[in-house]
Design a protein around this motif. Structure first.
Motif, short mmCIF file in Angstrom:
data_model
loop_
_atom_site.label_atom_id
_atom_site.label_comp_id
_atom_site.label_asym_id
_atom_site.label_seq_id
_atom_site.Cartn_x
_atom_site.Cartn_y
_atom_site.Cartn_z
N GLU A 316 0.80 -1.22 0.00
CA GLU A 316 0.00 0.00 0.00
C GLU A 316 0.83 1.27 0.00
O GLU A 316 0.41 2.30 -0.51
N THR A 317 2.00 1.23 0.62
CA THR A 317 2.78 2.45 0.85
C THR A 317 4.11 2.37 0.12
O THR A 317 5.04 1.73 0.62
N PRO A 318 4.25 3.01 -1.04
CA PRO A 318 5.46 2.88 -1.86
C PRO A 318 6.76 3.17 -1.14
O PRO A 318 7.76 2.53 -1.38
N LYS A 319 6.78 4.14 -0.23
CA LYS A 319 8.01 4.45 0.49
C LYS A 319 7.80 4.45 2.00
O LYS A 319 8.53 5.08 2.74
N GLY A 320 6.80 3.75 2.45
CA GLY A 320 6.54 3.70 3.88
C GLY A 320 5.86 4.95 4.40
O GLY A 320 5.68 5.11 5.61
N ASN A 321 5.47 5.86 3.49
CA ASN A 321 4.83 7.10 3.92
C ASN A 321 3.34 6.88 4.15
O ASN A 321 2.70 6.04 3.51
N HIS A 322 2.79 7.66 5.06
CA HIS A 322 1.34 7.64 5.33
C HIS A 322 0.85 6.24 5.68
O HIS A 322 -0.25 5.83 5.28
N ALA A 323 1.65 5.51 6.43
CA ALA A 323 1.29 4.13 6.77
C ALA A 323 -0.01 4.08 7.55
O ALA A 323 -0.84 3.20 7.33
N ARG A 324 -0.19 5.00 8.48
CA ARG A 324 -1.40 4.97 9.31
C ARG A 324 -2.64 5.24 8.47
O ARG A 324 -3.68 4.59 8.66
N LEU A 325 -2.54 6.17 7.54
CA LEU A 325 -3.68 6.45 6.66
C LEU A 325 -4.05 5.21 5.85
O LEU A 325 -5.23 4.84 5.76
N HIS A 326 -3.05 4.54 5.30
CA HIS A 326 -3.32 3.35 4.48
C HIS A 326 -3.79 2.18 5.34
O HIS A 326 -4.52 1.31 4.85
N TYR A 327 -3.36 2.12 6.59
CA TYR A 327 -3.81 1.04 7.47
C TYR A 327 -5.31 1.15 7.72
O TYR A 327 -6.03 0.14 7.65
N TYR A 328 -5.78 2.35 8.02
CA TYR A 328 -7.20 2.54 8.35
C TYR A 328 -8.08 2.67 7.11
O TYR A 328 -9.26 2.30 7.14
N PHE A 329 -7.51 3.19 6.02
CA PHE A 329 -8.29 3.38 4.79
C PHE A 329 -7.52 2.84 3.60
O PHE A 329 -6.93 3.58 2.82
N PRO A 330 -7.50 1.50 3.45
CA PRO A 330 -6.74 0.89 2.35
C PRO A 330 -7.29 1.31 0.98
O PRO A 330 -8.45 1.71 0.85
N SER A 331 -6.43 1.17 -0.02
CA SER A 331 -6.80 1.56 -1.37
C SER A 331 -7.85 0.61 -1.96
O SER A 331 -8.05 -0.51 -1.48
N TYR A 332 -8.44 1.04 -3.06
CA TYR A 332 -9.38 0.21 -3.79
C TYR A 332 -8.70 -1.09 -4.25
O TYR A 332 -9.27 -2.17 -4.14
N LYS A 333 -7.46 -0.96 -4.75
CA LYS A 333 -6.73 -2.12 -5.25
C LYS A 333 -6.56 -3.18 -4.16
O LYS A 333 -6.68 -4.37 -4.40
N PHE A 334 -6.26 -2.72 -2.94
CA PHE A 334 -6.10 -3.63 -1.81
C PHE A 334 -7.45 -4.24 -1.43
O PHE A 334 -7.57 -5.45 -1.21
N MET A 335 -8.46 -3.40 -1.34
CA MET A 335 -9.77 -3.85 -0.85
C MET A 335 -10.46 -4.83 -1.80
O MET A 335 -11.16 -5.73 -1.36
N VAL A 336 -10.24 -4.65 -3.10
CA VAL A 336 -10.92 -5.53 -4.04
C VAL A 336 -10.37 -6.96 -3.97
O VAL A 336 -11.07 -7.92 -4.34
N GLU A 337 -9.14 -7.13 -3.45
CA GLU A 337 -8.62 -8.49 -3.22
C GLU A 337 -9.42 -9.20 -2.14
O GLU A 337 -9.61 -10.41 -2.19
N LYS A 338 -9.87 -8.43 -1.17
CA LYS A 338 -10.59 -9.00 -0.02
C LYS A 338 -12.09 -9.08 -0.26
O LYS A 338 -12.75 -10.01 0.18
#
Length: 397
Positions: A316-338
């Protein structure tokens, strides 16, 4: 307060570095059947034994430690444990042979996997511990295999994930797989291993085996699966070290690289092989490999369920940035896997976030993930994510 925390972490990391260095001496002493150097100051024998037990490298560590002038209480416990471990290896060796002979006799196409094979590459098979006997059954022979196992006195514990579990006498455990890689972890590797790669063993009609190259690819694939899902232990590094030292000169490197790339695990293999030789040859260790070894040492043998957040966050995080944001609000690409119902319906993403949150509130595993993440400092979370980036395990379901 933050400075105190950092000093404490630096002290802990220094301790783990010392364990890494001394573990290499203990393991090599076991392989070479010699007395090891004495335990260095600052290392507790109880800690050495504890990590060895959790990481399933107890035999090489304990068999070296008992050669030293140590506390008799510890020595007696280890001597007894080593007797049990040696007996377990004998049971597993006999059990593996009996099962494969029965399957060959009954016309069941099958193949022994993992520890049951690589044990034989160690200086002595008891040096490589294993929890159970793993094998795969090809074609539609699973029901027939189960009947043969039951006729041999094994208790059938039923289907779990992609394997069937059997036990005998309370100590001997067997997992019979019907596929080599779980599709729920990575679709690409699942498809790769569906392509039949094994060949008949010499003189056999139903017993199969991998070439050295294909065995190594599968060994790394299995390791990468555990590492991505939950982390994995340093016994895997011992396997790489043993196998590479024995077969590297005879393997087709071009084929090996090509197959590792197909599986998406070439970067992972390069780094793990590098770490295996840094550790066991006790050469200079960079910060990255020190952190990686510490993570694996703390992971026991098959990792910890809460560690599963790091591989996913790395995607989710290309350079480890905004990890907390991505943890609580994952991207569409991540969510569609689940949530497959999201496919081509990105506008439903907020609803999927709510569903995910409600599901997590009822899941003990999700609670562990959340607790670990929230208790991890931002810089340490970034370090973990960057570690997974470098290993490049971009698994997709």
């Amino acid at each position: 307060m933050m400075k105190k925390s950092i000093r404490g972490k630096q002290k802990m990391d220094a301790s783990k570095a010392n364990i890494r260095i001394y573990y290499s001496e203990l393991v090599k002493a076991c392989f070479e059947k010699r007395k090891p150097d004495d335990i260095p100051d600052g290392i507790d024998i109880g800690e050495l034994i504890n990590y060895a037990a959790k990481g399933h490298i107890y035999y090489p560590i304990a068999s070296s430690l008992i050669k030293l002038d140590i506390d008799e209480k510890h020595a007696e416990i280890m001597r007894n444990d080593l007797k049990v471990s040696t007996f377990m290896t004998l049971m597993q060796t006999v059990g593996s042979r009996e099962i494969t002979e029965a399957f060959e006799r009954e016309g069941i196409r099958h193949q022994l996997l993992k520890g049951a094979i690589i044990k034989n590459d160690y200086p002595s098979p008891e040096m490589r511990e294993m929890s159970d006997i793993d094998l795969v059954v090809y074609d539609e022979s699973l029901d027939k295999a189960a009947k043969v196992m039951e006729a041999m006195g094994y208790t059938n514990h039923g289907l779990i994930k992609h394997h069937m579990i059997f036990s005998k006498g309370g100590n001997l455990h067997v997992e019979i797989h019907w596929c080599l890689f779980d599709e729920k972890v990575d679709h690409n590797q699942h498809v790769y291993f569906k392509d039949f790669r094994a060949k008949l063993a010499d003189g056999k009609k139903y017993t199969y085996e991998f070439s050295h190259e294909d065995f190594y690819v599968y060994m790394i694939a299995h390791m990468s699966k555990h590492f991505f899902e939950t982390g994995c232990g340093i016994r895997n590094l011992m396997d790489i070290y043993i196998f590479w030292n024995k077969y590297a000169g005879s393997m087709n490197r071009a084929y090996l690289d090509k197959e590792l790339i197909k599986c998406g695990i070439r970067d992972f293999e390069i780094n793990m092989r590098e770490l295996a030789f840094i550790w066991l040859d006790n050469t200079e260790c960079s910060e990255f490999y020190e952190n990686l070894f510490t993570y694996m040492l703390d992971s026991g043998i098959y990792g910890k369920s809460e560690n599963g957040i790091w591989g996913q966050l790395a995607k989710e995080t290309p350079k480890g940035n905004h990890a907390r944001l991505h943890y609580y609000f994952p991207s569409y690409k991540f969510m569609v896997e689940k949530y497959k119902w999201l496919e081509n319906k990105a506008f439903l993403l907020p609803i999927a976030w709510v569903v995910r949150g409600c599901t997590a509130a009822c899941s003990d595993e999700a609670k562990k993930h959340k607790q670990l993440f929230e208790n991890t400092e931002e810089k340490d979370a970034a370090m973990m994510i960057e570690m997974y980036h470098r290993l490049n395990l971009n698994f997709r379901r």
